[in-house]
Design an enzyme around this catalytic site. Structure first.
Site, PDB file in Angstrom:
ATOM      1  N   ARG A 224      45.125  39.531  44.174  1.00  0.00           N
ATOM      2  CA  ARG A 224      46.568  39.605  43.249  1.00  0.00           C
ATOM      3  C   ARG A 224      46.786  40.132  41.218  1.00  0.00           C
ATOM      4  NH1 ARG A 224      48.280  34.075  46.547  1.00  0.00           N
ATOM      5  NH2 ARG A 224      46.482  34.643  46.317  1.00  0.00           N
TER       6      ARG A 224
ATOM      7  N   HIS B 290      42.716  30.995  39.316  1.00  0.00           N
ATOM      8  CA  HIS B 290      43.734  31.768  38.988  1.00  0.00           C
ATOM      9  C   HIS B 290      44.728  30.450  40.377  1.00  0.00           C
ATOM     10  CE1 HIS B 290      43.137  33.523  42.938  1.00  0.00           C
ATOM     11  NE2 HIS B 290      42.516  33.891  42.636  1.00  0.00           N
TER      12      HIS B 290
END
Lengths: 269, 229
Positions: free
Chosen positions: B55, B107
């Site tokens: 992602r 993240h």
């Protein structure tokens, strides 16, 4: 975990192609890579294609500023772009080189969630390397990835170094041309950790002398990594619960943007 | 050397190559000199050490061009001091291509961090580990699991645990990178140069929010001025 059918995956990539065409329909006058908005890049104002700012303090604030603008515009123009699930289900594991000219997110026309990525010097896969093994194991066992791509590229500094090292002991050395990337060939300047990392590749290339071109060495590097993966067949099948895993050896040319296939190997029971 | 006969190209790969060809054609149509300029070599100013997570396409989220960012991505954006892979990337980046900024980028919703949280919880409750420590993934995550055990998560709301781990992990990796000979050497060279023309290398810790696409600076940047030895 649900698995997309091959048809669904193909349709998904067709949708990606449409997305690409829409994204590139801009009138930007900057020299930035065409994406879905007219925004300054981190290198705005520089005439050449590489960031040449010598003010160290500008670089990081610039990246953050551009990112925040990009995130805002992307959210506005393409609300579904950012995955809302807290999970990922990528279709492909990309094992590529760290080289800054390889933008795998653009090259594959990937949306967030499509491609799991590992990048190191000269796209190596060693069966003793915990770092890469952890990536491959997680991708196959935990995420259900069934396609792995080893992606080499032309003018790879790591391959050029190994090419030179593989000639040790030969009376006449062949040097890459400037066209092939001769500026990377300062083997005496190559730091020790990099020399250690590339030793297996250099050792492998020795068998092809007295006749080996840099182009052949670049391809043999990719084939070697594919072969290393194939050598772990039993482990890979354990990770995939005996489902087939396709390993692709690809070559990227950053002067054209084109990926080509060198080989595909089917790991199956 | 060639491998044994290849199976028909997978549908996924065929789609990938088709999408790639369209992309290259489109870029070439709108910017005819774009790819040709890559042939001149690379001199990126930034090394991105991020997670392998699908992602976070680093070039897209930073709107980078070819030549901007040197990249190493692995499970949970780790930098182990005994890892030849990450060390060779860092060394090549700093000493060969001249990178000036090292970004450690964690993240949100990191699967590696989540696995370490589960492992730490299993350890605390004497349950079987979710990831066997004898596997490559188990060995790779072992330092992060040990870090999680030091964070005192039991005193924090459960919904904050993963984000706490993600940020602590980034800060730890910044420390690890700063402990390498290559960074220490770069700092020493910069400090010893009274003309101040020597390249200054900085190490930063960031977190990317997968839901919004935004990068956040954790404010833990370190550079030559911070080096006290």
């Amino acid at each position: 975990m649900a698995r997309n059918s091959a048809m669904e995956t193909a349709f998904h990539y067709s949708q990606l192609q449409s997305h690409v065409m829409q994204r590139f329909n801009t009138n930007t006058e900057t020299i930035s890579l065409p994406r879905n908005h007219d925004l300054p890049t981190m290198c705005e104002g520089h005439a050449d294609s590489q960031c040449s700012s010598h003010d160290v303090r500008d670089v990081v604030p610039s990246i953050l500023r551009v990112n925040h603008q990009w995130a805002h515009v992307t959210k506005t123009k393409t609300p579904c772009y950012f995955p809302q699930s807290d999970k990922q289900s990528p279709k492909l594991l990309w094992i590529g080189c760290s080289d800054s000219r390889i933008l795998e997110g653009d090259i594959t026309v990937a949306r967030p969630g499509d491609v799991f990525v590992h990048r190191n010097i000269a796209n190596q896969f060693f069966t003793q390397d915990t770092n890469t093994l952890a990536v491959v194991g997680y991708a196959i066992a935990a995420l259900g990835v069934r396609n792995v791509a080893i992606v080499g590229h032309k003018k790879c500094g790591g391959v050029i170094f190994a090419y030179g090292e593989s000639q040790d002991g030969f009376p006449e050395r062949i040097f890459p041309t400037e066209e092939e990337g001769a500026e990377c060939f300062a083997s005496s300047d190559t730091p020790a950790p990099v020399r250690t990392w590339l030793k297996p590749l250099a050792n492998h290339l020795q068998q092809f002398w007295p006749k080996l071109t840099l182009e052949q060495a670049t391809k043999e590097n990719v084939l070697l990594q594919v072969n290393n993966l194939f050598g772990m067949k039993q482990t890979i099948l354990q990770w995939s619960s005996n489902q087939p895993v396709l390993v692709h050896g690809l070559l990227y040319d950053f002067t054209t943007g084109i990926l080509e296939t060198l080989t595909t190997v089917d790991i199956k029971p | 050397m060639s491998l044994s006969s290849s199976p028909p190209m997978s549908t996924l790969l065929a789609s990938l190559l088709s999408a790639n060809a369209k992309w290259a054609e489109r870029v070439n149509d709108t910017h005819p000199n774009f790819f040709g300029q890559c042939a001149k070599g690379q001199s990126p100013k930034v090394l991105w050490i991020g997670c392998a997570d699908s992602r976070i396409p680093e070039s897209v989220v930073t709107d980078a061009k070819p030549g901007d960012i040197f990249v190493h991505r692995n499970i949970a954006n780790q930098f182990h001091l005994d890892d030849d892979s990450a060390l060779s990337v860092l060394t090549y980046a700093i000493n060969v291509v001249g990178v000036e900024h090292v970004l450690i980028v964690g993240h949100t919703h990191c699967g590696g961090a989540a696995a370490c949280l589960e492992a730490a919880q299993a350890q605390a409750s004497n349950s079987p580990p979710p990831v066997s420590p004898d596997t490559p993934l188990g060995r790779w995550l072992s330092p992060l699991i040990n870090l999680v055990l030091t964070l005192g998560l039991e005193a924090l709301p459960a919904e904050s645990h993963l984000d706490t781990i993600v940020e602590a992990n980034v800060k730890r990796q910044v420390e690890n990178v700063c402990a390498t000979d290559v960074i220490k050497g770069a700092w020493a060279a910069a400090l010893g140069d009274e003309s101040k023309e020597k390249r200054q290398v900085w190490v930063h810790g960031w977190v990317y929010d997968v839901a919004s696409g935004r990068l956040k600076d954790l404010g833990v940047s370190r550079g030559p001025q911070a080096q006290g030895e």
